[in-house]
Design an enzyme around this catalytic site. Structure first.
Site, PDB file in Angstrom:
ATOM      1  N   GLY A 121       0.751  -1.248   0.249  1.00  0.00           N
ATOM      2  CA  GLY A 121       0.041  -0.082   0.127  1.00  0.00           C
ATOM      3  C   GLY A 121       0.720   1.213  -0.197  1.00  0.00           C
ATOM      4  O   GLY A 121       1.346   1.665   0.966  1.00  0.00           O
ATOM      5  N   THR A 123       0.621   3.772  -3.363  1.00  0.00           N
ATOM      6  CA  THR A 123       0.094   4.770  -4.012  1.00  0.00           C
ATOM      7  C   THR A 123      -1.234   5.257  -3.333  1.00  0.00           C
ATOM      8  O   THR A 123      -2.065   4.491  -2.974  1.00  0.00           O
ATOM      9  CB  THR A 123      -0.339   4.113  -5.588  1.00  0.00           C
ATOM     10  OG1 THR A 123       1.170   3.600  -6.108  1.00  0.00           O
ATOM     11  CG2 THR A 123      -0.729   5.358  -6.477  1.00  0.00           C
ATOM     12  N   THR A 129       2.131   9.566  -8.307  1.00  0.00           N
ATOM     13  CA  THR A 129       3.647   9.165  -8.207  1.00  0.00           C
ATOM     14  C   THR A 129       4.379   9.905  -7.038  1.00  0.00           C
ATOM     15  O   THR A 129       5.523   9.578  -6.882  1.00  0.00           O
ATOM     16  CB  THR A 129       4.106   9.767  -9.702  1.00  0.00           C
ATOM     17  OG1 THR A 129       3.468   9.114 -10.665  1.00  0.00           O
ATOM     18  CG2 THR A 129       5.748   9.128  -9.770  1.00  0.00           C
ATOM     19  N   GLU A 243      12.030  -5.172  -7.189  1.00  0.00           N
ATOM     20  CA  GLU A 243      10.867  -5.210  -7.824  1.00  0.00           C
ATOM     21  C   GLU A 243      10.990  -4.945  -9.224  1.00  0.00           C
ATOM     22  O   GLU A 243      10.433  -5.485 -10.202  1.00  0.00           O
ATOM     23  CB  GLU A 243       9.860  -4.156  -7.138  1.00  0.00           C
ATOM     24  CG  GLU A 243       8.498  -3.903  -7.750  1.00  0.00           C
ATOM     25  CD  GLU A 243       7.909  -2.764  -7.402  1.00  0.00           C
ATOM     26  OE1 GLU A 243       6.482  -2.938  -6.719  1.00  0.00           O
ATOM     27  OE2 GLU A 243       8.134  -1.678  -7.708  1.00  0.00           O
TER      28      GLU A 243
HETATM   29  C1  LIG Z   1      -3.015  -2.488 -12.435  1.00  0.00           C
HETATM   30  C2  LIG Z   1      -2.232  -1.465 -11.537  1.00  0.00           C
HETATM   31  C3  LIG Z   1      -1.878  -2.378 -10.338  1.00  0.00           C
HETATM   32  C4  LIG Z   1      -0.966  -1.496  -9.233  1.00  0.00           C
HETATM   33  N1  LIG Z   1      -0.313  -1.995  -8.340  1.00  0.00           N
HETATM   34  C5  LIG Z   1       0.043  -1.243  -7.038  1.00  0.00           C
HETATM   35  C6  LIG Z   1       0.216  -1.749  -5.977  1.00  0.00           C
HETATM   36  O1  LIG Z   1      -0.098  -3.014  -5.906  1.00  0.00           O
HETATM   37  N2  LIG Z   1       0.596  -0.826  -5.074  1.00  0.00           N
HETATM   38  C7  LIG Z   1       0.843   0.489  -4.877  1.00  0.00           C
HETATM   39  O2  LIG Z   1       0.980   1.133  -4.245  1.00  0.00           O
HETATM   40  N3  LIG Z   1       0.510   0.879  -6.515  1.00  0.00           N
HETATM   41  C8  LIG Z   1       0.085   0.219  -7.551  1.00  0.00           C
HETATM   42  N4  LIG Z   1      -0.289   0.711  -8.531  1.00  0.00           N
HETATM   43  C9  LIG Z   1       0.147   2.150  -8.853  1.00  0.00           C
HETATM   44  C10 LIG Z   1       1.121   2.432  -9.805  1.00  0.00           C
HETATM   45  O3  LIG Z   1       2.493   2.532  -9.113  1.00  0.00           O
HETATM   46  C11 LIG Z   1       0.765   3.834 -10.139  1.00  0.00           C
HETATM   47  O4  LIG Z   1      -0.249   3.922 -11.094  1.00  0.00           O
HETATM   48  C12 LIG Z   1       1.934   4.397 -10.992  1.00  0.00           C
HETATM   49  O5  LIG Z   1       3.194   4.670 -10.229  1.00  0.00           O
HETATM   50  C13 LIG Z   1       1.785   5.766 -11.550  1.00  0.00           C
HETATM   51  O6  LIG Z   1       1.229   6.615 -10.803  1.00  0.00           O
HETATM   52  P1  LIG Z   1      -0.504   7.416 -10.796  1.00  0.00           P
HETATM   53  O7  LIG Z   1      -1.154   6.438 -11.540  1.00  0.00           O
HETATM   54  O8  LIG Z   1      -1.009   7.953  -9.810  1.00  0.00           O
HETATM   55  O9  LIG Z   1      -0.198   8.416 -12.066  1.00  0.00           O
HETATM   56  P2  LIG Z   1       0.309  10.061 -11.947  1.00  0.00           P
HETATM   57  O10 LIG Z   1       1.227  10.321 -10.824  1.00  0.00           O
HETATM   58  O11 LIG Z   1      -1.018  10.661 -11.915  1.00  0.00           O
HETATM   59  O12 LIG Z   1       0.892  10.377 -13.191  1.00  0.00           O
HETATM   60  C14 LIG Z   1       0.273  10.181 -14.516  1.00  0.00           C
HETATM   61  C15 LIG Z   1       1.137  10.571 -15.654  1.00  0.00           C
HETATM   62  O13 LIG Z   1       1.950  11.701 -15.475  1.00  0.00           O
HETATM   63  C16 LIG Z   1       3.295  11.296 -15.606  1.00  0.00           C
HETATM   64  N5  LIG Z   1       4.076  12.306 -14.658  1.00  0.00           N
HETATM   65  C17 LIG Z   1       3.622  12.550 -13.249  1.00  0.00           C
HETATM   66  N6  LIG Z   1       4.565  13.388 -12.675  1.00  0.00           N
HETATM   67  C18 LIG Z   1       5.673  13.585 -13.882  1.00  0.00           C
HETATM   68  C19 LIG Z   1       6.550  14.512 -13.742  1.00  0.00           C
HETATM   69  N7  LIG Z   1       7.055  15.276 -12.796  1.00  0.00           N
HETATM   70  N8  LIG Z   1       7.387  14.479 -14.883  1.00  0.00           N
HETATM   71  C20 LIG Z   1       7.046  13.542 -16.090  1.00  0.00           C
HETATM   72  N9  LIG Z   1       5.690  12.902 -15.929  1.00  0.00           N
HETATM   73  C21 LIG Z   1       4.964  12.871 -15.015  1.00  0.00           C
HETATM   74  C22 LIG Z   1       3.428   9.944 -15.114  1.00  0.00           C
HETATM   75  O14 LIG Z   1       4.579   9.593 -15.866  1.00  0.00           O
HETATM   76  C23 LIG Z   1       2.170   9.129 -15.623  1.00  0.00           C
HETATM   77  O15 LIG Z   1       2.316   8.794 -17.020  1.00  0.00           O
HETATM   78  C24 LIG Z   1      -0.726   0.035  -9.646  1.00  0.00           C
HETATM   79  C25 LIG Z   1      -1.253   0.730 -10.701  1.00  0.00           C
HETATM   80  C26 LIG Z   1      -2.168   0.005 -11.568  1.00  0.00           C
HETATM   81  C27 LIG Z   1      -2.500   0.526 -12.924  1.00  0.00           C
END
Ligand SMILES: Cc1cc2nc3c(=O)[nH]c(=O)nc-3n(C[C@H](O)[C@H](O)[C@H](O)COP(=O)(O)OP(=O)(O)OC[C@H]3O[C@@H](n4cnc5c(N)ncnc54)[C@H](O)[C@@H]3O)c2cc1C
Length: 385
Positions: A121, A123, A129, A243
């Site tokens: 846990g 995100t 991110t 990972e």
């Molecule tokens: C199927 C699935 C399983 C997952 N499993 C887990 C889990 O078990 N545990 C967990 O904790 N998380 C999990 N995640 C979360 C995953 O790690 C995040 O979705 C991923 O890290 C991206 O974060 P976000 O979705 O909040 O995107 P955001 O942070 O909202 O970003 C959206 C887009 O903007 C880009 N971006 C954001 N900031 C910048 C910047 N400063 N410069 C350039 N580009 C930027 C990102 O690269 C991305 O393409 C999972 C996600 C999915 C879809």
């Protein structure tokens, strides 16, 4: 860099296990969005998910290269290790930063498969991110911490007994540094479910058993804090290399599956009186995918070897994940194109694997964040966020 020949028996054993879980098995689960329980139990019983747990704690005590080979073979066999891959690496935080008592309490049960530690846990909906701005709090109350907040994309939470949770223990403005004030806990979800924890599944485009998790005054014993309060971000980061390497290995496995499937079809499918694979317009994309996969594979092995030697492998693990995720996605696209209309037919398994492998340029870390890591930490460019 060549791979040690002693991994051949492990690869063969994984392939033999996976042969019991053919395309029909995964298609049915995919249709029902169901969890591959029998597959996970079989992998656990065979000891594969305990590959990285030392023998002293009941695991197989294998190398990172061996663990990577296991994940690669699962994917190359057409199966999906994402249903349980976290069982392999999430325990690393307990192993590296937990007390001896915590290791004795958790690791043997995880190794035997009696308790599953598959939920991670980190995100949250508002932070994404930007992990340091997460809002879930853990407040000390006697010999407990009280957890409040929400996680999102917590995969496998419904199928896990334990969760590794990152929460804020010191308000951001009072923390002694930018990265301090976050702490890591083991949450026993079996207890917490009757005690303020709610899990809500998120339907996604692939069978990934991902969820939202809500914490409302969930009491967690203070004994479940891993390491030192406030140092949790560092502990989570230290687990990221494992990972990245293992998920990169999964991508290599996916790419191998797509390439083998495409090459086989291109040899057999006859149009205009000859196999489609006789046309360079069909064979070159397959060859290009193979070359891309092999180059990525070398970086995965380099990262795993550095990890195994206890050397810094942050750059290599990130680059391996990036190259492998791009290679598997390119191979997936090529495989659909090679199959023409049949690339979209469920019974060929390609469209399912295509959806599954698309994830890896987004999670567990997105391409942009890897590029940003390399720009800043390898090339010395100014930090952009
Ligand atoms: C199927 C699935 C399983 C997952 N499993 C887990 C889990 O078990 N545990 C967990 O904790 N998380 C999990 N995640 C979360 C995953 O790690 C995040 O979705 C991923 O890290 C991206 O974060 P976000 O979705 O909040 O995107 P955001 O942070 O909202 O970003 C959206 C887009 O903007 C880009 N971006 C954001 N900031 C910048 C910047 N400063 N410069 C350039 N580009 C930027 C990102 O690269 C991305 O393409 C999972 C996600 C999915 C879809």
């Amino acid at each position: 860099m060549t791979e040690a020949a002693d991994l051949a028996p492990i690869r063969e054993a994984v392939r033999a296990l996976c042969a019991n879980f053919p395309g029909e098995y995964w298609r049915r689960l995919d249709r029902e969005r169901a969890y591959p329980e029998e597959f996970v139990v079989a992998l656990t019983k065979a000891g594969f998910l305990a590959a990285l747990i030392p023998e002293d704690y009941g695991g197989s005590g294998l190398t990172m290269n061996a663990a990577a080979a296991i994940m690669e073979e699962i994917q190359a066999s057409g199966c999906n290790g994402a249903a349980c891959h976290a069982q392999m690496y999430t325990m690393g935080t307990v192993l590296r930063h937990g007390s001896t008592e915590q290791k004795r309490r958790y690791l043997p049960g995880i190794a035997r498969g009696e308790s599953r530690l598959q939920a991670f846990g980190v995100t949250e909906p508002t932070s994404g991110t930007d992990t340091l701005s997460l809002r879930t709090t853990a407040t000390r109350d006697g010999d407990h911490y009280i957890i409040n907040g929400q996680k999102i994309w917590t995969s496998r939470a419904e199928h896990s007994d334990l969760m590794l949770l990152l929460a804020r223990t010191t308000p951001r403005e009072q923390a002694k540094s930018r990265t301090a004030g976050l702490s890591v806990f083991i949450v026993d979800m079996r207890e917490a479910k009757n005690n303020g924890l709610t899990i809500r599944p998120i339907r996604t485009m692939m069978n990934h058993a991902t969820t939202e998790v809500f914490f409302e005054n969930v009491r967690v014993p203070a004994d479940n804090l891993i390491g030192v309060e406030g140092d949790g971000f560092r502990y989570i980061l230290s687990g990221m290399n494992a990972e990245r390497i293992l998920i990169a290995a999964e991508c290599i496995g996916d790419a191998k599956w797509f390439i083998a499937k495409a090459a086989s079809y291109a040899r057999e499918r006859v149009v205009f009186g000859r196999p489609i694979g006789q046309n360079q317009g069909v064979q070159f994309p397959i060859a290009r995918s193979y070359i891309g996969m092999r180059a990525a594979e070398l970086m995965v092995r380099e990262a795993a070897a550095l990890y195994e030697a206890g050397k810094d492998c942050g750059a290599e693990a990130n680059m391996a994940k990036h190259l492998a995720a791009e290679a598997s996605w390119a191979a997936a696209d090529m495989c659909v194109q090679t199959h023409g209309g049949f690339g979209f037919a469920e019974e060929f398994d390609i469209e399912r694997k295509f959806r599954e492998t698309r994830l890896y340029t987004v999670a567990p870390i997105s391409t942009n964040l890897i590029l940003s890591y390399v720009a800043e930490h390898v090339l010395g460019l100014p930090r952009s966020y």
